[in-house]
Design a protein around this motif. Sequence first.
Motif, short mmCIF file in Angstrom:
data_model
loop_
_atom_site.label_atom_id
_atom_site.label_comp_id
_atom_site.label_asym_id
_atom_site.label_seq_id
_atom_site.Cartn_x
_atom_site.Cartn_y
_atom_site.Cartn_z
N UNK A 272 19.69 59.50 91.17
CA UNK A 272 19.32 59.31 92.70
C UNK A 272 19.73 58.16 93.64
N UNK A 273 19.73 57.18 93.17
CA UNK A 273 20.27 55.37 94.26
C UNK A 273 21.81 56.21 94.46
N UNK B 123 17.11 50.72 98.11
CA UNK B 123 18.35 50.49 97.17
C UNK B 123 17.34 50.11 96.02
N UNK B 124 16.94 48.29 96.46
CA UNK B 124 16.39 47.52 95.38
C UNK B 124 15.24 47.85 94.82
N UNK C 114 27.88 52.59 103.29
CA UNK C 114 28.55 52.53 102.16
C UNK C 114 28.46 52.90 101.77
N UNK C 115 28.36 52.35 100.08
CA UNK C 115 28.92 52.68 99.55
C UNK C 115 28.54 52.60 98.21
N UNK C 116 28.31 53.67 97.04
CA UNK C 116 27.67 53.13 95.78
C UNK C 116 28.91 54.38 94.60
N UNK D 172 22.66 56.88 99.75
CA UNK D 172 23.57 56.98 101.08
C UNK D 172 23.54 58.73 101.39
N UNK D 173 24.11 59.15 100.20
CA UNK D 173 24.61 61.06 100.97
C UNK D 173 24.20 61.53 101.50
N UNK D 174 21.93 60.80 101.08
CA UNK D 174 21.52 61.22 101.94
C UNK D 174 21.89 62.10 103.79
N UNK D 175 21.82 60.00 104.36
CA UNK D 175 22.32 60.57 105.58
C UNK D 175 23.60 60.88 106.45
N UNK D 176 24.57 61.00 105.26
CA UNK D 176 25.67 62.17 105.36
C UNK D 176 25.14 63.41 105.12
#
Lengths: 378, 378
Positions: A276-277, B85-86, A310-312, A281-285
Amino acid sequence: MKFTIQRDRFVESLQDVMKAVSSRTTIPILTGVKLLVTDEGVTLTGSDSDISIETIIPKIEDEHVIVEIERTGSIVLQARFFNDIIRKLPEDTVMIEVKDNLQTFIKSGNAEFSINGLDAEEYPRLPQIEEEEVYKLPTDLLKAMIRQTVFAVSTSETRPILTGVHWRIEKNELTCVATDSHRLAWRKAPLESDLNHSHSVVIPGKSLNELNKILDDSQDLIEMVLTQNQILFKTKNLLFFSRLLEGNYPDTSRLIPNESKTDVILNAKEFLQAIDRASLLAREGRNNVVKFSTIGNESVEISSDSPEIGRVVEIVQTQSITGEELKISFSGKYLMDALKAIDSAEIKISFTGAMRPFVLRSIDNDFILQLILPVRTF
Amino acid sequence: MKFTIQRDRFVESLQDVMKAVSSRTTIPILTGVKLLVTDEGVTLTGSDSDISIETIIPKIEDEHVIVEIERTGSIVLQARFFNDIIRKLPEDTVMIEVKDNLQTFIKSGNAEFSINGLDAEEYPRLPQIEEEEVYKLPTDLLKAMIRQTVFAVSTSETRPILTGVHWRIEKNELTCVATDSHRLAWRKAPLESDLNHSHSVVIPGKSLNELNKILDDSQDLIEMVLTQNQILFKTKNLLFFSRLLEGNYPDTSRLIPNESKTDVILNAKEFLQAIDRASLLAREGRNNVVKFSTIGNESVEISSDSPEIGRVVEIVQTQSITGEELKISFSGKYLMDALKAIDSAEIKISFTGAMRPFVLRSIDNDFILQLILPVRTF
């Protein structure tokens, strides 16, 4: 037609029937709800021609009088208005009477409505289904099976057959399969019947979603009757009809790998939250792609990046990793859907390489399986 | 910049600030939230240039350490992502560190995010407001005053000044007025200050709606500071800035009739429910028109009809009717809005004829008044 009914009980049944009524229908009378009053009670019917729902309100229920009938008859009333009116009436009971010219009076306390009805004779007949072969299973089990498969149906009309869930009945066992060709959900359960027939039908995903909303989580048995082009679900006071999809469902049995090269067992909840976390970020790509790599025999790394944001990266401890090292990428959303459907504390994921579909199972039972196709990135 | 913060408390403040951040802004940096870390704590800022919200998270609150600061500094981070994120981090605390090139690391448990920040120097400065004249009133009273007037602002931009609520401060009394030229809401309350100045400002309805969502229902005093083109609301850890609307608000005092020809006193809840039912049919017609007629000195008849659907009629008992007989028509929606705003068990409606505006008041106090223009039908 003239009767007085307990308003709460009426609202409840009306709510169920409303689920089949669509305002976007090409058949004007289907924007209405049909009331049929007989000596036994009141029957409500709603339909959008794909789904039809009928509820029966008996005169007496649990030793309480629900309906008092003065005159039998039938009428079709504008569904949305009728439902709003009944919900907002001031008293606990409501009297409904059809007078001349289909004029229908609704009275509760000091409030009196007079609304224009339509002739019930013009309302389409529900399919007549011979109840020769009745399959039964507990309602809560049926609800679980729907929930665990229906999310994987295709939302695209390019292959209409994939917008439905494939139900196979064989040797008193029901198998449900749904796929949108990127992932597949599979669920099996025994039926409480003693029939030795086989059936293979495809039920529209939309129908199953609506059915699931109406059914209560109870262990009462629900009855199912299958015909060439209809399925009927039947509880004590409810009939739910759905048309079936025409066409042949693809053979999905060959898609599920028999062997595996890497097996990972991990805690489903921790894994779900990490995915989920990463999906944030993946959602954007494109494709919502999350990367997954084994690290030795003890943990996996989940990561995702988007050049703009950014990156997670996150390390998730596993119970065990056996077999080959692996780097694979997949849709974070599909993986979350699969984990939620399996609904087990511990899950086993079986991979047969970075380019092959992989399979998620509960470690407790083999009644459920979720398959996902990877995405090429590594 | 480097600090570790209690995640729950951080999420709470972030949620407040997010209310000012719009994704549809022409100034890209305003899609971000600004973090400023000083030796006192962490300040968050969000703005859509009409509304700006600043929350302060002190290092220590109620004897608990909330923030541990290693290095002061500031950064602007993409608001929607940062908030998501938070919210989804695994542990109770989160560490945030700005490294080279505005790269910002967010770490909680095993989850590590690295996201691209923007230079906080480029974030617009909030208005500098001299706090010479501070007006105070209890937060719950302010919330009530907003709720009781803001619904009546105009939603049309043809007269922009009417999209705001007119606030007048005079003799330590605050009067709020909103009108869309079909109805008017008026509310008055004493201020807890001892200043003898007068002010007349127009606050955008949208700002007041957002403010109302953020404020808790507490009796703590909220501070208000007025300038030429800004208003600042100030609670313990929150600053809420709104720009004011430019232009002159129309003189509304002459609209409110001083005399009346028919006075009706009735139970607000019963009346509201009857109007709600009548509106079911009225909604279909234009203007949502409900008819109202006095019957003798004891009751009123509420009715409505729509040629397609039908007719509704209901008798509502009154406490008293004095003066002339009356038949009048009005918008059911406006009347329901007014009754909900007055929020009193018993209300008095004063009419001065079928073509003149009429006034609704609480019978308990004269701090609130709602005026509605009738519709010609009789």
